[in-house]
Scaffold this motif. Structure first.
Motif, short mmCIF file in Angstrom:
data_model
loop_
_atom_site.label_atom_id
_atom_site.label_comp_id
_atom_site.label_asym_id
_atom_site.label_seq_id
_atom_site.Cartn_x
_atom_site.Cartn_y
_atom_site.Cartn_z
N LEU A 268 0.48 -15.20 32.49
CA LEU A 268 0.52 -14.90 31.07
C LEU A 268 0.66 -13.40 30.81
O LEU A 268 1.50 -12.97 30.02
N LEU A 269 -0.13 -12.59 31.48
CA LEU A 269 -0.07 -11.15 31.25
C LEU A 269 1.17 -10.51 31.89
O LEU A 269 1.63 -9.47 31.42
N ALA A 270 1.72 -11.13 32.93
CA ALA A 270 2.98 -10.62 33.47
C ALA A 270 4.11 -10.83 32.46
O ALA A 270 4.95 -9.94 32.27
N VAL A 271 4.10 -11.97 31.79
CA VAL A 271 5.11 -12.22 30.75
C VAL A 271 4.91 -11.25 29.59
O VAL A 271 5.87 -10.68 29.06
N PHE A 272 3.65 -11.06 29.18
CA PHE A 272 3.38 -10.10 28.09
C PHE A 272 3.78 -8.68 28.49
O PHE A 272 4.35 -7.94 27.69
N GLY A 273 3.49 -8.30 29.72
CA GLY A 273 3.88 -6.97 30.19
C GLY A 273 5.38 -6.78 30.21
O GLY A 273 5.89 -5.71 29.85
N THR A 274 6.11 -7.82 30.62
CA THR A 274 7.56 -7.75 30.60
C THR A 274 8.08 -7.63 29.17
O THR A 274 9.00 -6.85 28.89
N GLY A 275 7.48 -8.37 28.26
CA GLY A 275 7.89 -8.30 26.86
C GLY A 275 7.62 -6.94 26.24
O GLY A 275 8.46 -6.39 25.52
N ILE A 276 6.47 -6.35 26.54
CA ILE A 276 6.16 -5.02 26.02
C ILE A 276 7.09 -3.98 26.61
O ILE A 276 7.56 -3.08 25.91
N ALA A 277 7.39 -4.10 27.91
CA ALA A 277 8.32 -3.16 28.53
C ALA A 277 9.71 -3.30 27.94
O ALA A 277 10.41 -2.30 27.75
N PHE A 278 10.13 -4.51 27.64
CA PHE A 278 11.44 -4.71 27.04
C PHE A 278 11.50 -4.10 25.64
O PHE A 278 12.50 -3.48 25.26
N LEU A 279 10.44 -4.28 24.87
CA LEU A 279 10.43 -3.72 23.51
C LEU A 279 10.37 -2.20 23.51
O LEU A 279 10.91 -1.56 22.61
N SER A 280 9.69 -1.63 24.50
CA SER A 280 9.54 -0.17 24.50
C SER A 280 10.67 0.55 25.23
O SER A 280 11.07 1.64 24.80
#
Length: 90
Positions: free
Chosen positions: A44-56
């Motif tokens: 779950l947090l790997a997906v969230f981390g990927t999403g945050i990295a993509f947005l930033s």
């Protein structure tokens, strides 16, 4: 219509629970093993981390992998803490 307060109430007998045939089985005596929260939190947090990295940072592969790794490490430690608290309250 309201019921009288002075009237005796009838007892309600619970129905007996059906017993399994053949006595007690080994599967019924042993509880199911607990699932670990570590794997769920890592994913779950790997997906969230990927999403945050993509947005930033955009679609840069280096940042996406770094965000996924950072999220997975954070998920591991959060999952370990969740398992520790669950074992303590057990």
């Amino acid at each position: 219509m309201p019921t009288s307060r002075h009237r005796h109430k009838h007892p309600h007998h619970p129905h007996p629970k059906p017993q399994p045939k053949g006595g007690h089985s080994a599967a019924a005596a042993k509880p199911a093993p607990r699932k670990s929260a570590v794997t769920m939190m890592v994913v779950l947090l790997a997906v969230f981390g990927t999403g945050i990295a993509f947005l930033s940072a955009g679609a840069d592969t280096t940042w996406l992998i770094g965000g996924a790794l950072l999220g997975a490490v954070a998920g591991y430690f959060i999952g370990q803490g969740m398992d520790r608290v669950a074992a303590k309250t057990k």
